[in-house]
Design an enzyme around this catalytic site. Structure first.
Site, PDB file in Angstrom:
ATOM      1  N   CYS A   1      -7.095   1.838   7.670  1.00 28.15           N
ATOM      2  CA  CYS A   1      -5.708   2.289   7.439  1.00 28.15           C
ATOM      3  C   CYS A   1      -7.221   3.253   9.158  1.00 28.15           C
ATOM      4  CB  CYS A   1      -6.024   3.141   6.829  1.00 28.15           C
ATOM      5  SG  CYS A   1      -5.013   2.969   4.893  1.00 28.15           S
TER       6      CYS A   1
ATOM      7  N   LYS B   1     -10.259  -3.497   0.290  1.00 28.10           N
ATOM      8  CA  LYS B   1     -10.115  -4.554   1.077  1.00 28.10           C
ATOM      9  C   LYS B   1     -10.151  -4.253   1.955  1.00 28.10           C
ATOM     10  CE  LYS B   1      -5.890  -6.446   2.375  1.00 28.10           C
ATOM     11  NZ  LYS B   1      -4.567  -6.605   1.727  1.00 28.10           N
TER      12      LYS B   1
ATOM     13  N   SER C   1       0.751  -1.307   0.103  1.00 21.81           N
ATOM     14  CA  SER C   1       0.103  -0.291   0.001  1.00 21.81           C
ATOM     15  C   SER C   1       0.463   1.324   0.010  1.00 21.81           C
ATOM     16  CB  SER C   1      -0.679   0.216   0.633  1.00 21.81           C
ATOM     17  OG  SER C   1      -1.463  -1.264   1.267  1.00 21.81           O
TER      18      SER C   1
ATOM     19  N   THR D   1      -5.172  -8.133   7.883  1.00 19.80           N
ATOM     20  CA  THR D   1      -4.992  -8.957   9.127  1.00 19.80           C
ATOM     21  C   THR D   1      -6.001  -8.740   9.888  1.00 19.80           C
ATOM     22  OG1 THR D   1      -4.013  -7.027   9.573  1.00 19.80           O
ATOM     23  CG2 THR D   1      -2.774  -9.203   8.541  1.00 19.80           C
TER      24      THR D   1
HETATM   25  C1  LIG Z   1       3.806  -8.078   6.590  1.00 20.13           C
HETATM   26  C2  LIG Z   1       3.163  -7.466   6.373  1.00 20.13           C
HETATM   27  C3  LIG Z   1       2.767  -5.893   5.900  1.00 20.13           C
HETATM   28  C4  LIG Z   1       1.460  -6.215   5.036  1.00 20.13           C
HETATM   29  N1  LIG Z   1       1.206  -4.714   4.844  1.00 20.13           N
HETATM   30  C5  LIG Z   1      -0.512  -4.873   3.974  1.00 20.13           C
HETATM   31  C6  LIG Z   1      -0.594  -3.430   3.499  1.00 20.13           C
HETATM   32  O1  LIG Z   1       0.723  -2.352   3.708  1.00 20.13           O
HETATM   33  N2  LIG Z   1      -1.366  -3.004   2.501  1.00 20.13           N
HETATM   34  C7  LIG Z   1      -2.469  -4.051   2.672  1.00 20.13           C
HETATM   35  O2  LIG Z   1      -3.304  -3.849   2.118  1.00 20.13           O
HETATM   36  N3  LIG Z   1      -2.325  -5.440   3.863  1.00 20.13           N
HETATM   37  C8  LIG Z   1      -1.247  -5.073   3.865  1.00 20.13           C
HETATM   38  N4  LIG Z   1      -1.035  -6.783   4.770  1.00 20.13           N
HETATM   39  C9  LIG Z   1      -2.145  -8.033   4.940  1.00 20.13           C
HETATM   40  C10 LIG Z   1      -1.909  -8.634   3.413  1.00 20.13           C
HETATM   41  O3  LIG Z   1      -2.321  -8.986   2.278  1.00 20.13           O
HETATM   42  C11 LIG Z   1      -3.180  -9.599   3.566  1.00 20.13           C
HETATM   43  O4  LIG Z   1      -4.398  -9.171   3.725  1.00 20.13           O
HETATM   44  C12 LIG Z   1      -2.827 -10.510   5.031  1.00 20.13           C
HETATM   45  O5  LIG Z   1      -1.530 -10.549   5.923  1.00 20.13           O
HETATM   46  C13 LIG Z   1      -3.336 -12.533   4.867  1.00 20.13           C
HETATM   47  O6  LIG Z   1      -3.101 -12.715   4.172  1.00 20.13           O
HETATM   48  P1  LIG Z   1      -2.257 -13.959   4.930  1.00 20.13           P
HETATM   49  O7  LIG Z   1      -2.189 -14.808   6.030  1.00 20.13           O
HETATM   50  O8  LIG Z   1      -1.674 -14.427   2.990  1.00 20.13           O
HETATM   51  O9  LIG Z   1      -0.528 -13.582   4.375  1.00 20.13           O
HETATM   52  C14 LIG Z   1       0.198  -7.059   5.245  1.00 20.13           C
HETATM   53  C15 LIG Z   1       0.125  -8.452   5.803  1.00 20.13           C
HETATM   54  C16 LIG Z   1       1.951  -8.575   6.255  1.00 20.13           C
HETATM   55  C17 LIG Z   1       2.291  -9.515   6.077  1.00 20.13           C
END
Ligand SMILES: Cc1cc2nc3c(=O)[nH]c(=O)nc-3n(C[C@H](O)[C@H](O)[C@H](O)COP(=O)(O)O)c2cc1C
Ligand SMILES: Cc1cc2nc3c(=O)[nH]c(=O)nc-3n(C[C@H](O)[C@H](O)[C@H](O)COP(=O)(O)OP(=O)(O)OC[C@H]3O[C@@H](n4cnc5c(N)ncnc54)[C@H](O)[C@@H]3O)c2cc1C
Ligand SMILES: Cc1cc2nc3c(=O)[nH]c(=O)nc-3n(C[C@H](O)[C@H](O)[C@H](O)COP(=O)(O)OP(=O)(O)OC[C@H]3O[C@@H](n4cnc5c(N)ncnc54)[C@H](O)[C@@H]3O)c2cc1C
Ligand SMILES: Cc1cc2nc3c(=O)[nH]c(=O)nc-3n(C[C@H](O)[C@H](O)[C@H](O)COP(=O)(O)O)c2cc1C
Ligand code: FES
Ligand code: FES
EC number: 1.3.-.-
Lengths: 316, 285, 316, 285
Positions: A134, A171, A50, A199
């Site tokens: 956010c 999202k 993002s 998350t």
């Molecule tokens: C280290 C980290 C940074 C993340 N940064 C963003 C972000 O900048 N923008 C966003 O929409 N989601 C962000 N997420 C969320 C992920 O895109 C995703 O929605 C979430 O981690 C669940 O998927 P996963 O279990 O496959 O990681 C981040 C996740 C992690 C672990």
């Protein structure tokens, strides 16, 4: 009998993709680093971290904690700002010929709108994901995604700045009493699809220092631990809005995990945290998904999107 | 050199004092490795609850071997992942990503260098010493630890014919005290122009300070908690001053782990200094 | 130096317990089966499976699915009903001399009230836990715990039926936008303490049958996977209501996990899913907690309840 | 007999057709075991993501042994937990809870019995046969499986001197077909009064039907997915008719796994029959 290659192409509204597997925002930076491990053009799309209007340092460290089958992160949206991003990061994906789903984040409706306006001339950008998880600086730091009104405002502002050909995905956050209310608000505001989920809010405490592990105190929980919650959210949203394209996200580590999201109603999926443990995870998941479909005699991915919702013909 | 991912196989494990020396067949990695690079290992096996890789400095590599090229690491048991790793037996499979990170920069001239290692931090210094010796540099070691069992590599250093000073905090071996107690005198005596260091943050900072005080360069390999090791997650950052004089939260896995001592804002590691690019404005969150 | 045994006694409002470790509702039946593995009087309290007014068959099977570091369950509150429970199950705990925290569940405010009324004469019952994570049959099946008004009504109805000496704990659901709103509503309605948290709503889909795994479609996610969410909830509730006793629940498997909840603000903890993997988990957790306190030189558990909230004296 | 929990140690592993025969030192369990009991094993090691135990019928026990009493089980690889289990090596630690469940009921009189096993389901029948023989019963076996590799125990049965009929669905061994193809004739011919069965649900149901038709008793050991194995979670239920004629959702781990065939509402397993105690009223949820 000849086993035919399943047709993995997928349609997210008017956006057609050769296959449904993407990286997840914040888990692939702007793509470049993963190119050491696989061909970025082989997957459906690269979702960028993002980006915000101005450069951001992010939070202090520690920024992460490993938890059972998951992890907490509190990065604080570190990034170079939209100008440097457009100048230095995004052209890499363009030159490579990868499909980019650009994620944007803001502290106000105006910031989201101006980010969308900056992206509008980038005609090659495939789609935009609006990270509404956010804090809204104009409303006591309340997260946009927790309020249907605020979510709606952000989505319409973004939608208004982008040409109709660029699909906009909102999202969603799972940290709400009823995710379908937020989903509906986003769709009514013009979102072409929904990314489900971001998350979960979590935290860990260090039993030696007796303080929160993360400098940011709370953080986002991701990884296989949250998959059952993510599948449930996709299921609920697809049930409430069966015609809205969904990108399923949350704890996907294997092709069978991806298939679980597809059956729940996702037309595409994103692989996030799994990439930290296995840098080639997105392309591996794609291969495993292809095999899983072939093994089940499924000819087209599109045929099983939401299949778990179909009424059972015969009780056993 | 770009990293690769291989299904490694444990070839040998051996206890060395408080540490475990692991040799892993990991074809493709040795030939790309430069001193200061590290590897990231998957731990726990297929159904593990531990999702993230663990980072280890590369101690030695060998490009040939009955099982293909091997990578050697020195592991101190810290938590559950390292616990699992040191329980591996020859033949066990370990997924390896590497080589990762920026290596130590080598001097153009055959100068005198001091290589400072704290605990298992000395592991990457022996490949470095070989590189330096090959360029005609003079190499001396200072190896420190809390106690003798936590020293690593004094024998390696001697075998290479390099002078070694050992310090232990409890005096169980060498000089009682810390590496920095003996460092300034050694730098002066050997007219060393570059200090290389790997070990705990406090030690790195002290080495960097000695280098500045003695007019030498320093190259410090830092150790920050990492989730990905390959530059995509932004967890491993610390405040680093760029060539443009601007402080940024830099990723220690791809912009480091080796930094020039003067680049790192040591006293502010763990914080975001107010003048960092994009730092939150005071009073605003 | 002599290592003193830490004082593990804990005070939940006016309820004093020799130690803070309990079983969790639905993870210990009515206690009897666990007596094969440890002395039920050794732990703080035995929390019984939520009991309803009438006998209930519960849902069809499959009722469970294992997930990464967690499990989903959809039991559907199977139970013998309050009469049989009071006649056959509860006397076992009484005769043993164990402390019983009786959990009640209802489909309406009236059902909760009548359950409380039935418990009122059982003078030896130590405390009552109100499981408000049940669908309100009078309001489109909306879960009580998702609505501050409905939660408040249930708690006051229960509180009104029980003598003041019996503490009432309201058990909160994490599936809400703001858990502190519900917490406050329960406390204002007379809850003496809060049990934090119940399971998260989740689901799993069988990639072979292409149907939800659980007969009940969605189920409750529990186990270490949810611990970061549970710790965050305890932290938020303790921060908002620092004087309200909290029982921390969610993914506790070891003594250090228990300590994490205590530091976040819990005065007691419950061990649920971990008991399925290790039938002696509650008493093991208690032993490990004792050791963890001793190793840290903590003399009294009560001294570190909420300790992670204290301002940091010196930044490093 | 009340169950106990012990830190078991794998003593031996051996492939038997499609299965793995594991011998585990688990002192305290053998002396309490009765035929039809099962054990629940923790799988995956300390940092595993798999929280729940896996249930296995006890095949054999031995009260003595160099490592204390041992328990033997027969494992078919089904998913990730059994995969892990069959990868265990002698010396590995496996936490064992047992003996669990209600055992097979033995007849008071020295009657003739047929013991029917499907796949690994025959594992608990040999201890049972010993018990029956000791009481002077006549014992005959019917062992069935999809294919020869999935048969278990034909040799054990022969070694005990009992007549064995084998059926396989593909005809790779014995009679092509299912156990119930040969059962009615055998029951009649041997004038058997009790049928004991362990195997897949469909088979148990068919055995129960045969028993009813032939005027015999049946004792069936069911296999329902279990989370706890000790009676506290309520996941392992099936509709069972009680002595009072009322159907309840009974726990197969403590009220079973052995039930009288006539007690179980076989055609409604997986549902809650409308007349079950506390069943939801139709139209109400
Ligand atoms: C280290 C980290 C940074 C993340 N940064 C963003 C972000 O900048 N923008 C966003 O929409 N989601 C962000 N997420 C969320 C992920 O895109 C995703 O929605 C979430 O981690 C669940 O998927 P996963 O279990 O496959 O990681 C981040 C996740 C992690 C672990
Ligand atoms: C570049 C680099 C080189 C390293 N070289 C060595 C070496 O040669 N020998 C050695 O013994 N150790 C080395 N370490 C430290 C080693 O990575 C940690 O000890 C290890 O990750 C701890 O894992 P654990 O599961 O035992 O601990 P846990 O505390 O259970 O780990 C939990 C999580 O935190 C991360 N983490 C915890 N501590 C550290 C740490 N100190 N550094 C990085 N990540 C951490 C882990 O990777 C994991 O994701 C190095 C670290 C880095 C960053
Ligand atoms: C009383 C009883 C006796 C059994 N005896 C034997 C035996 O002697 N030999 C043998 O090979 N198998 C036996 N089983 C089946 C064995 O328990 C399962 O094959 C095993 O649990 C599957 O675990 P998994 O991790 O490989 O599969 P997964 O599908 O990954 O298991 C996931 C979860 O579901 C549960 N589960 C899945 N399938 C079953 C099942 N069929 N029965 C019970 N739980 C299940 C597991 O325990 C686990 O909690 C028995 C089961 C029961 C209930
Ligand atoms: C099988 C099962 C049944 C449960 N039944 C109940 C119940 O009847 N009432 C209740 O309040 N909570 C019930 N719970 C929730 C637990 O009490 C607990 O809040 C939750 O599982 C989180 O804790 P854990 O991770 O330690 O299991 C149940 C949980 C499980 C796994
Ligand atoms: S560890 Fe992920 S960016 Fe450095
Ligand atoms: S498996 Fe838990 S009650 Fe039977």
């Amino acid at each position: 009998m000849v086993t035919l290659e399943p047709d993995l192409s997928t349609q997210l509204g008017h956006w057609e993709l050769p296959n449904p597997v993407m990286t997840a925002s914040g888990c692939a930076a702007a793509g470049r680093e993963l190119a050491d491990f696989f061909d970025l053009t082989a997957i459906g799309a690269v979702v960028t971290k993002s980006i915000m209007a101005a450069p951001r340092s992010g939070r202090a460290t520690p920024r992460m904690a490993e938890t059972p089958s998951g992890m907490l992160n509190s990065i604080g949206l570190q990034g170079p700002g939209i100008d440097a991003f457009l100048a230095n990061d995004l052209p890499y994906l363009k030159n490579l010929g990868a499909r980019a789903l650009v994620s944007i984040a803001g502290g106000s409706v105006g910031e989201f709108a101006s980010l969308a306006a900056r992206l509008a001339p980038e005609f090659w950008v495939a789609a935009v994901e609006v990270n509404i998880s956010c804090p809204n600086v104009e409303n006591r730091g309340l997260v946009f995604a927790c309020d249907p009104g605020a979510s709606s405002e952000v989505v319409s502002a973004v939608r208004a700045e982008l040409p109709a050909r660029v699909p906009v995905f909102a999202k969603l956050s799972p940290d709400v009493t009823d995710i379908t209310t937020i989903a509906r608000a986003c769709v009514d505001a013009g979102a072409n699809g929904l990314s489900v989920i971001n998350t979960l809010l979590g935290m860990a405490i260090d039993v030696d220092t007796m303080r929160p592990v993360l400098a940011g105190i709370t953080g986002g929980l991701s990884g296989p631990a949250i998959r059952p919650v993510a599948v449930r959210c996709v299921w609920q949203v697809h049930k409430a809005l069966p015609d809205v394209p969904i990108i399923g996200i949350g704890g996907i580590r294997t092709g069978l995990d991806a298939l679980e999201f597809v059956l729940a109603g996702a037309s595409a999926v994103q692989v996030g945290t799994a990439t930290f443990g296995d840098p080639s995870a997105p392309v591996r998941v794609l291969g495993e998904l292809r095999e899983a479909l072939a093994a089940r005699g499924i000819k087209r991915l599109a045929d099983v999107v939401g299949a778990a919702h179909r009424p059972v013909e015969d009780a056993r | 050199m770009s990293p690769t991912q291989v299904r490694g196989k444990v070839v040998a494990t051996r206890r060395v004092g408080a540490y475990h020396h692991l040799t892993i067949a990991a074809p493709g990695i040795p030939e790309r490795t430069r001193p200061g690079n590290f590897v990231a290992l998957a731990v726990g096996g297929p159904q593990t609850s531990m999702l993230l890789r663990r980072a280890f400095s590369i101690y030695r590599v060998s490009e040939q071997g009955p099982t293909g090229g091997t990578v050697e690491i020195v592991v101190g048991v810290h938590g559950k992942g390292t616990e699992w790793l040191v329980g591996c037996r020859p033949g066990d499979v370990v997924d390896v990503v590497g080589p990762l990170g920026k290596p130590f920069a080598l001097p153009q001239e055959p100068v005198s260098c001091v290589l400072v290692g704290g605990g298992y931090g000395s592991a990457p210094l022996f490949m470095l010493a070989e590189g330096l010796l090959a360029r005609g540099c003079r190499v001396q070691f200072v190896l420190g630890a809390a106690t003798e069992a936590r020293l690593f590599g004094a024998l390696d250093a001697k075998r290479m014919g390099c002078p070694v000073t050992v310090t232990t905090e409890d005096g169980s071996a060498g000089v009682r005290g810390r590496v920095t107690d003996v460092l300034p005198e050694l730098v002066r005596r050997t007219s060393s122009e570059v200090l290389y260091a790997c070990g705990p943050m406090g030690m790195l900072r002290a080495v960097s300070d000695v280098a500045t005080a003695e007019g030498a360069h320093s190259q410090c390999a830092v150790e920050e908690a990492m989730a990905c090791g390959i530059g995509v997650c932004m967890t491993c950052v610390l405040p680093v001053i760029g060539a443009d004089g601007v402080t940024r939260m830099s990723r220690s896995c791809v912009d480091g782990p080796v930094f020039r001592g003067t680049q790192v804002r040591w006293s502010e590691v763990g914080t975001v200094p107010a003048d960092t690019l994009g730092a939150p404005k005071v009073g605003v969150r």
